[in-house]
Every structure is written in structure tokens, then in C-alpha cells.
Design a protein around this motif. Structure first.
Motif, PDB file in Angstrom:
ATOM      1  N   ALA A   1     -49.956 -40.790 -62.456  1.00 19.61           N
ATOM      2  CA  ALA A   1     -51.391 -40.544 -62.642  1.00 19.61           C
ATOM      3  C   ALA A   1     -52.009 -39.990 -61.374  1.00 19.61           C
ATOM      4  O   ALA A   1     -52.852 -39.078 -61.412  1.00 19.61           O
ATOM      5  N   ALA A   2     -51.592 -40.502 -60.214  1.00 16.72           N
ATOM      6  CA  ALA A   2     -52.141 -40.035 -58.942  1.00 16.72           C
ATOM      7  C   ALA A   2     -51.719 -38.609 -58.632  1.00 16.72           C
ATOM      8  O   ALA A   2     -52.346 -37.934 -57.820  1.00 16.72           O
ATOM      9  N   GLY A   3     -50.656 -38.134 -59.277  1.00 16.76           N
ATOM     10  CA  GLY A   3     -50.171 -36.781 -59.034  1.00 16.76           C
ATOM     11  C   GLY A   3     -50.770 -35.739 -59.959  1.00 16.76           C
ATOM     12  O   GLY A   3     -50.368 -34.578 -59.900  1.00 16.76           O
ATOM     13  N   GLN A   4     -51.722 -36.122 -60.786  1.00 14.68           N
ATOM     14  CA  GLN A   4     -52.352 -35.150 -61.685  1.00 14.68           C
ATOM     15  C   GLN A   4     -53.450 -34.396 -60.949  1.00 14.68           C
ATOM     16  O   GLN A   4     -54.409 -34.996 -60.472  1.00 14.68           O
ATOM     17  N   LEU A   5     -53.301 -33.080 -60.844  1.00 12.67           N
ATOM     18  CA  LEU A   5     -54.286 -32.235 -60.165  1.00 12.67           C
ATOM     19  C   LEU A   5     -55.221 -31.650 -61.220  1.00 12.67           C
ATOM     20  O   LEU A   5     -55.111 -30.500 -61.629  1.00 12.67           O
ATOM     21  N   SER A   6     -56.142 -32.479 -61.669  1.00 10.53           N
ATOM     22  CA  SER A   6     -57.079 -32.133 -62.724  1.00 10.53           C
ATOM     23  C   SER A   6     -58.365 -31.571 -62.128  1.00 10.53           C
ATOM     24  O   SER A   6     -58.585 -31.644 -60.915  1.00 10.53           O
ATOM     25  N   PRO A   7     -59.253 -30.989 -62.944  1.00 11.08           N
ATOM     26  CA  PRO A   7     -60.547 -30.533 -62.430  1.00 11.08           C
ATOM     27  C   PRO A   7     -61.346 -31.661 -61.779  1.00 11.08           C
ATOM     28  O   PRO A   7     -61.973 -31.460 -60.731  1.00 11.08           O
ATOM     29  N   SER A   8     -61.307 -32.860 -62.376  1.00  9.62           N
ATOM     30  CA  SER A   8     -62.033 -33.979 -61.773  1.00  9.62           C
ATOM     31  C   SER A   8     -61.396 -34.398 -60.456  1.00  9.62           C
ATOM     32  O   SER A   8     -62.096 -34.810 -59.518  1.00  9.62           O
ATOM     33  N   ARG A   9     -60.067 -34.276 -60.370  1.00  9.09           N
ATOM     34  CA  ARG A   9     -59.386 -34.606 -59.101  1.00  9.09           C
ATOM     35  C   ARG A   9     -59.790 -33.604 -58.028  1.00  9.09           C
ATOM     36  O   ARG A   9     -59.998 -33.995 -56.864  1.00  9.09           O
ATOM     37  N   ARG A  10     -59.937 -32.335 -58.373  1.00  7.69           N
ATOM     38  CA  ARG A  10     -60.373 -31.354 -57.381  1.00  7.69           C
ATOM     39  C   ARG A  10     -61.758 -31.713 -56.845  1.00  7.69           C
ATOM     40  O   ARG A  10     -62.005 -31.642 -55.635  1.00  7.69           O
ATOM     41  N   ALA A  11     -62.667 -32.099 -57.732  1.00 10.94           N
ATOM     42  CA  ALA A  11     -64.017 -32.470 -57.293  1.00 10.94           C
ATOM     43  C   ALA A  11     -63.968 -33.678 -56.364  1.00 10.94           C
ATOM     44  O   ALA A  11     -64.670 -33.713 -55.332  1.00 10.94           O
ATOM     45  N   ALA A  12     -63.112 -34.656 -56.708  1.00 10.18           N
ATOM     46  CA  ALA A  12     -62.998 -35.845 -55.861  1.00 10.18           C
ATOM     47  C   ALA A  12     -62.378 -35.507 -54.512  1.00 10.18           C
ATOM     48  O   ALA A  12     -62.816 -36.020 -53.463  1.00 10.18           O
ATOM     49  N   ASP A  13     -61.384 -34.623 -54.508  1.00  6.72           N
ATOM     50  CA  ASP A  13     -60.746 -34.253 -53.242  1.00  6.72           C
ATOM     51  C   ASP A  13     -61.668 -33.395 -52.389  1.00  6.72           C
ATOM     52  O   ASP A  13     -61.628 -33.468 -51.150  1.00  6.72           O
ATOM     53  N   LEU A  14     -62.493 -32.548 -53.011  1.00  6.63           N
ATOM     54  CA  LEU A  14     -63.503 -31.812 -52.237  1.00  6.63           C
ATOM     55  C   LEU A  14     -64.449 -32.772 -51.537  1.00  6.63           C
ATOM     56  O   LEU A  14     -64.839 -32.564 -50.371  1.00  6.63           O
ATOM     57  N   LYS A  15     -64.836 -33.819 -52.231  1.00  7.54           N
ATOM     58  CA  LYS A  15     -65.709 -34.836 -51.626  1.00  7.54           C
ATOM     59  C   LYS A  15     -65.016 -35.502 -50.442  1.00  7.54           C
ATOM     60  O   LYS A  15     -65.632 -35.751 -49.397  1.00  7.54           O
ATOM     61  N   ARG A  16     -63.722 -35.757 -50.599  1.00  7.69           N
ATOM     62  CA  ARG A  16     -62.962 -36.336 -49.482  1.00  7.69           C
ATOM     63  C   ARG A  16     -62.924 -35.381 -48.294  1.00  7.69           C
ATOM     64  O   ARG A  16     -63.046 -35.810 -47.139  1.00  7.69           O
ATOM     65  N   LEU A  17     -62.720 -34.086 -48.561  1.00  5.96           N
ATOM     66  CA  LEU A  17     -62.676 -33.115 -47.468  1.00  5.96           C
ATOM     67  C   LEU A  17     -63.961 -33.131 -46.667  1.00  5.96           C
ATOM     68  O   LEU A  17     -63.948 -32.997 -45.438  1.00  5.96           O
ATOM     69  N   ARG A  18     -65.088 -33.298 -47.341  1.00  8.56           N
ATOM     70  CA  ARG A  18     -66.381 -33.277 -46.659  1.00  8.56           C
ATOM     71  C   ARG A  18     -66.655 -34.563 -45.891  1.00  8.56           C
ATOM     72  O   ARG A  18     -67.403 -34.539 -44.907  1.00  8.56           O
ATOM     73  N   GLY A  19     -66.055 -35.663 -46.346  1.00  9.26           N
ATOM     74  CA  GLY A  19     -66.445 -36.947 -45.775  1.00  9.26           C
ATOM     75  C   GLY A  19     -65.444 -37.640 -44.886  1.00  9.26           C
ATOM     76  O   GLY A  19     -65.825 -38.479 -44.065  1.00  9.26           O
ATOM     77  N   GLU A  20     -64.144 -37.317 -45.038  1.00 11.12           N
ATOM     78  CA  GLU A  20     -63.120 -38.049 -44.291  1.00 11.12           C
ATOM     79  C   GLU A  20     -62.673 -37.290 -43.041  1.00 11.12           C
ATOM     80  O   GLU A  20     -62.876 -36.080 -42.927  1.00 11.12           O
ATOM     81  N   ARG A  21     -62.057 -38.031 -42.154  1.00 16.57           N
ATOM     82  CA  ARG A  21     -61.315 -37.422 -41.046  1.00 16.57           C
ATOM     83  C   ARG A  21     -59.842 -37.707 -41.285  1.00 16.57           C
ATOM     84  O   ARG A  21     -59.433 -38.861 -41.382  1.00 16.57           O
ATOM     85  N   PHE A  22     -59.061 -36.651 -41.411  1.00 17.32           N
ATOM     86  CA  PHE A  22     -57.657 -36.782 -41.769  1.00 17.32           C
ATOM     87  C   PHE A  22     -56.774 -36.788 -40.531  1.00 17.32           C
ATOM     88  O   PHE A  22     -57.091 -36.170 -39.511  1.00 17.32           O
ATOM     89  N   ASP A  23     -55.628 -37.468 -40.664  1.00 20.10           N
ATOM     90  CA  ASP A  23     -54.624 -37.374 -39.599  1.00 20.10           C
ATOM     91  C   ASP A  23     -54.057 -35.963 -39.537  1.00 20.10           C
ATOM     92  O   ASP A  23     -53.869 -35.402 -38.453  1.00 20.10           O
ATOM     93  N   VAL A  24     -53.789 -35.391 -40.705  1.00 22.12           N
ATOM     94  CA  VAL A  24     -53.175 -34.064 -40.793  1.00 22.12           C
ATOM     95  C   VAL A  24     -53.901 -33.246 -41.854  1.00 22.12           C
ATOM     96  O   VAL A  24     -54.070 -33.707 -42.989  1.00 22.12           O
ATOM     97  N   LEU A  25     -54.325 -32.052 -41.481  1.00 17.94           N
ATOM     98  CA  LEU A  25     -54.864 -31.082 -42.426  1.00 17.94           C
ATOM     99  C   LEU A  25     -53.912 -29.902 -42.456  1.00 17.94           C
ATOM    100  O   LEU A  25     -53.667 -29.261 -41.424  1.00 17.94           O
TER     101      LEU A  25
END
Length: 610
Positions: free
Chosen positions: A10-34
């Protein structure tokens, strides 16, 4: 890290809703690796970093595998010809990776394919013929020996690392295996095995595996600038190519402790971004050159044979590769300095390939036999002096500025080694020690776990699901154990068991699944990379476009106008490619191909709306 309450599938499904959630993560998180770049190396780096427990984001300007990684010869191989160049280390490394992919990491995507090395009839006397067989036979024997040295498990039924051993064949045996070979063109042959893969599907599977491990994966997200603090790169400025013109959400910054650029033939562009960063001093001497490789696709009926061919030409080698109901013929090897996003095949490229393969076929091929043509760019490392430097298929990892890692060069087969090397460098910089070493050599990709048992029991499974065995085999070889998710769509909507219009090899359910779970955002993503309809049909997908768009529309929320715009974009792209393939040279072919607008980006969409 993945939420433990969510299954890996389930976590590996790259759905439209997953893209929206990951975009939100990109804006808000600091990643170890980009990671910048959604090709095989970038997706592999995301898997490697996420599997070590690091927080990871992957961005791709267009679609997964949209560049080089969907336009290869579809081979996972050690590079038999590199033995002749005494590149023993490169061959040894690649054969180890071939074995890992075929037996442990992705057995549903990588499988053995036999090849013949014809022994030329040009050797007119017995001593020369004997020497030729000894020369090529020794090379192929060394190839098998290298594979055995890094073998997994014990020798079983003549196989090690998932590939049978080579055999010497007489002329009669060779032509029995490949009747289309001209009798006078050979005196015998040697049969050996290499690995075959759908390159684009492997990249999608890698990206989904990274997502299943907690990585944020966002396509249509272009890196347009580097963010710096003091003398360190601390992030990337990103443009969402799906955002509306003028939207305040269109550009944003992604913070990261380390940025990895795995951008292939676009590596020089990342280095160029450093010129906009005050105080940056990029390392000199590491440059990437693009070499164009063109492939033709013809129907299986055009050539009669049960193995592939590897032929020596004046400048390189030529493969004739079985590909389902088709053959792939390639490749060329010429410098390319024009548009890198859409390299164009010219009439000259096509004529060259036809001339080379017709030297050994009893029925010559013509342009009327061609179903599809595709061109890709190989990223080759070059030195400061191009006149004296040898272009290399080996890879390099550099840190031109603190916080920015570049990985470039290499070959498709060794993507995992490249990914491991660049993540090792990032980990040493971030943590020194305390982070687990790479474990991707023992991490099955999504769809691999349980695949052998499912393949063994495919007849029973087909009966349970009410589908023909051939349909189930097709799904297993594309999705592995994830095939059950495609079948679930069929059970929920029985009409999805029908084939795609104009492409009977593919189910309508696969188009829906691509939009629901595989990050496909545009019609071109599905017809060109999630399936291979664009190169496997004589109409190049024209007859499938309307049906596929109608299947994608409910998943992606397209209205009638958007649906038609997607179809228009696709048809324009196919028309531009057809025109480019009639042009006499690279310059005119490139100009013709650029006549079709890029589907991503508000500028292109606004033009079509007008």
C-alpha cells in the motif's frame, strides 16, 4: 520511514493522492537526502538511502524513466564486448549485478534471453575458421566463468546466477535455431545467454520500492535552482510542472542535508546551476557527453528465430533481440549535441541499422517492416580533452560543492552499484558512522517476493481468477506478485478485462492501474513507458490514445477538455516523430521532433487551450 500501520504494498502505490501528500512533504520537511532524477540511478539511490533508514525525497522533471532509462536495448548484461577491451573489472561487476537482478532482486522483470554469435563465413579456410571459433569461444567461456565466480548458490541444471551456460553450434544447428540467417553468412555459431528487462518498468518498480520504504516520490517536479547557506548546498528550488500558470504553489524550496543529482545526460546542467551560487567552485574535468543510440522495432513475423543475434559492425556491435511479439534491432552510437529531452532518429540512422542487419538475413527488412523507432542518449564520461580522452562506461561520484553529490556515467546494469557509491558518500558526510551499510543486494523489489511460487502455480491461479493462463503470465512478467492488484481491478470492473483499443497485448486494467498506482500523470506516460504501445504497434499508439485517455480520465480527474488535450498532445508527438524519421540528418530530424510541444508545463498547455 514508512508508517508501520501501512503495508509495504500500500505504501508503494504512487497514486494522485500520494503525489499531493508527497508535495506537501516536500514543502514542509527537511530531508536527509534529496535525489534529483527519476531514471534508474536516481530511483536506485532513493531505494538505497531509504532502506538505510534515511529520510528521502525523489524529484523528476518529467516522468519516471522519461529519458535514457526507457530507451535502452532492454538488456541486463555484463558487456561481452568489454572483454575484448580488457575491461575485466567492469564485466565482473556487471555480471554480478545481472545475477542479483535475475535471481533475487527482480526475477519478475529480468529473465534469460539466448543470443547467437554467428561465426562469419568470411573466414574462408579451415585454420582461419578454427581460429575464429577459438577466439569467440574463449571470450564467451570467460563471460560464463566470470558469472560463475560471482555466482549465487550451486550450479544446477547447467545454470548459475539464473543464466544457462554457452554452447557451440554447427551451421545446421545455428540455422535450425535461427532460420532467417543466410546460410552463406555463417559457418557456425556460439549460443550464450544474457538478461532482458523492460527498462521503464524496472525504474517504476524501483521508485515504488523507495516509496514503500517511506521516500517521497514526485514526478513533474523540475529542479530550477540550488539553495545555499554559506558554502553549502542546503536544498533545491523546485517547479511543479502540473501547477497552473501564476499559481503561488508553482515554485517552492525543498530543504535537504544532502542533494544527490543522478541526472544522466543532464549532469552538466546541474553543474551549471552552481554558477548561480555565489562562492561555488565546481570540480573541473568531470563532464558528460551524450551518445545517441537508435533502435528499430519490427514484428516477430518479420524474422524467424528463437534467439537473438549479436553482430560485429565496422564501428561497434549490433543486437537483434527478441521482445515478446517483436524484435528490437540496435543500436547506433553517435555524438548528440541537440535537444536531450527528445533525441530524434533520422532516416540515416534507420538506413544504417537496416543495412547492417540485412547483411545476415535471408529476407531483407525494409522501412515497411518497422513498427516503432526510439532513440536514447547514453551518458558517457569524458575528460578535459575530448580528442585524447577515452569515453568511459564506468561511473564517477563527485562532490563539486559541500552538500551536493553528482553521480554520472556507468551502464544500466550497474545502477545499484552507482546508487550505493553515491549514498555511501552522502552517509559518510552526514553521519560518519552509525548508519547501516547498503543492503540493496539483498532487498527484493516490489513484486519479487513470492514470485517463483506464483509463477509455478500460475495455471491454478488463472483458474481462480477466471483469466486465461497467457493473460496471467503477461501480468506476472510485468508486475510480479503485484499482478493481483491489477486482477482486483478486473474483478471490480469486469469491462477492464478487455484489451486496449489497437493494442491487444495489454488489458484496459493496466492503463487504469498505471494512473492509480504507478505515478502516470499523462497519456504519454502510459502509452510510452507503463506500456510499450508507442513502439510495439504500427500506428504508434494513435488508435489507442482515445481509449487510454478515457480510462485515465476518472482516476486523474480530467474533464472533457483536458482529455482531448492529452490526446492532441500525444498525436502531435507521434506525428513529429514520424516526420523526424524521414529527415536526412540529426539537425533536420531534431527540428522536426521539436515541432511537438512538451505535455508538461503550463506554457505548453496554455498554447493548446488558445
Amino acid at each position: 520511514m514508512r508508517d508501520p500501520a501501512v503495508s509495504r504494498y500500500a505504501a508503494g502505490q504512487l497514486s494522485p493522492s500520494r503525489r499531493a501528500a508527497d508535495l506537501k512533504r516536500l514543502r514542509g520537511e527537511r530531508f536527509d537526502v534529496l535525489v534529483i532524477g527519476g531514471g534508474v540511478t536516481g530511483a536506485g539511490a532513493a531505494v538505497d538511502a531509504a532502506s538505510r533508514g534515511l529520510s528521502v525525497a525523489l524529484i523528476e522533471a518529467r516522468d519516471l524513466a522519461a529519458g535514457t532509462s526507457s530507451r535502452s536495448s532492454k538488456l541486463i548484461h555484463g558487456g561481452l564486448r568489454y572483454l575484448e577491451q580488457l575491461e575485466f573489472g567492469l564485466v565482473h561487476e556487471a555480471l554480478r549485478e545481472r545475477g542479483l537482478l535475475a535471481t533475487r532482486l527482480a526475477p519478475h522483470l529480468v529473465r534469460p534471453v539466448p543470443f547467437l554469435v554467428p561465426l562469419s563465413s568470411g573466414a574462408t579456410n579451415l585454420p582461419r575458421r578454427t581460429w575464429q571459433r577459438i577466439y569467440y569461444g574463449t571470450g564467451v567461456a570467460m563471460y560464463d566463468a566470470f558469472a560463475s565466480l560471482v555466482g549465487l548458490g550451486n550450479l544446477l541444471d547447467g545454470q548459475r546466477r539464473g543464466m544457462p551456460l554457452h554452447r557451440h553450434l554447427t551451421r545446421t544447428s545455428a540455422r535450425r535455431l535461427f532460420p532467417s540467417l543466410r546460410e552463406e553468412a555463417l559457418t557456425g555459431a556460439i549460443r550464450y545467454y544474457d538478461g532482458q528487462v523492460d527498462d521503464a518498468r524496472l525504474v517504476v518498480t524501483l521508485a515504488r520500492t523507495a516509496a514503500s520504504l517511506g521516500a517521497a516520490v514526485v514526478t513533474s517536479a523540475r529542479a530550477v535552482g540550488l539553495v545555499r547557506h554559506a558554502r553549502e548546498v542546503t536544498g533545491v528550488r523546485v517547479r511543479d510542472m502540473e501547477a497552473s500558470r501564476g499559481s503561488p504553489e508553482a515554485e517552492f524550496e525543498v530543504r535537504a542535508r544532502t542533494v544527490i543529482a543522478a541526472t544522466g545526460v543532464w549532469s552538466n546542467d546541474i553543474s551549471a546551476l552552481l554558477s548561480d551560487v555565489p562562492g561555488a567552485q565546481p570540480r573541473r574535468g568531470l563532464r558528460v557527453r551524450a551518445s545517441k543510440g537508435v533502435h528499430l522495432v519490427v514484428p516477430r513475423s518479420a524474422i524467424t528465430g528463437d534467439a537473438g543475434l549479436i553482430l560485429r559492425t565496422e564501428t561497434s556491435v549490433l543486437f537483434v533481440i527478441p521482445w515478446g511479439g517483436h524484435w528490437i534491432i540496435g543500436t547506433t552510437d553517435t555524438d548528440w549535441t541537440l535537444d536531450r529531452a527528445h533525441p530524434a532518429a533520422s532516416a540515416r540512422d534507420i538506413e544504417y541499422l537496416l543495412a547492417q542487419v540485412n547483411r545476415v538475413l535471408d529476407r531483407p527488412l525494409s522501412t515497411s517492416d518497422i513498427e516503432g523507432v526510439y532513440a536514447g542518449l547514453r551518458p558517457l564520461l569524458s575528460g578535459e580533452d575530448d580528442l585524447t580522452s577515452k569515453l568511459s562506461r564506468e561511473h564517477a561520484v563527485v562532490e563539486p560543492m559541500l552538500g551536493l553529490m553528482l553521480v554520472a556515467g556507468g551502464k544500466y546494469t550497474t545502477y545499484r552499484v552507482m546508487a550505493q557509491d553515491v549514498v555511501d558518500l552522502a552517509v559518510r558526510r552526514l553521519f560518519g558512522s552509525g548508519v547501516p551499510v547498503s543492503r540493496t543486494d539483498d532487498l527484493p523489489l516490489l513484486g519479487a517476493d513470492g514470485y517463483a511460487a506464483m509463477w509455478r502455480d500460475r495455471a491454478d491461479m488463472a483458474r481462480r481468477h477466471g483469466v486465461p493462463v497467457g493473460v496471467l503470465e503477461h501480468l506476472l512478467e510485468r508486475y510480479g506478485t503485484l499482478a493481483t492488484e491489477v486482477l482486483d481491478l478486473v474483478h471490480a470492473q469486469p469491462e477492464l478485462a478487455a484489451p486496449v483499443a489497437g493494442a491487444p497485448e495489454y488489458l484496459a486494467a493496466e492503463v487504469v492501474y498505471a494512473a492509480r498506482a504507478e505515478a502516470a500523470l499523462h497519456l504519454d506516460d502510459v502509452l510510452t513507458r507503463r506500456t510499450r504501445i508507442s513502439i510495439e504497434t504500427a500506428h504508434r499508439g494513435d488508435e489507442s490514445a482515445a481509449h487510454a485517455a478515457a480510462l485515465m480520465a476518472p482516476v486523474l480527474g480530467w474533464d472533457a477538455a483536458t482529455q482531448q488535450r492529452e490526446i492532441d498532445h500525444y498525436l502531435a508527438r507521434v506525428a513529429a516523430e514520424r516526420q523526424s524519421q524521414q529527415m536526412p540528418d540529426d539537425l533536420t530530424a531534431d527540428a522536426a521532433r521539436l515541432g511537438a510541444l512538451e505535455v508538461r508545463g503550463s506554457e505548453a498547455n496554455e498554447v493548446l487551450r488558445a
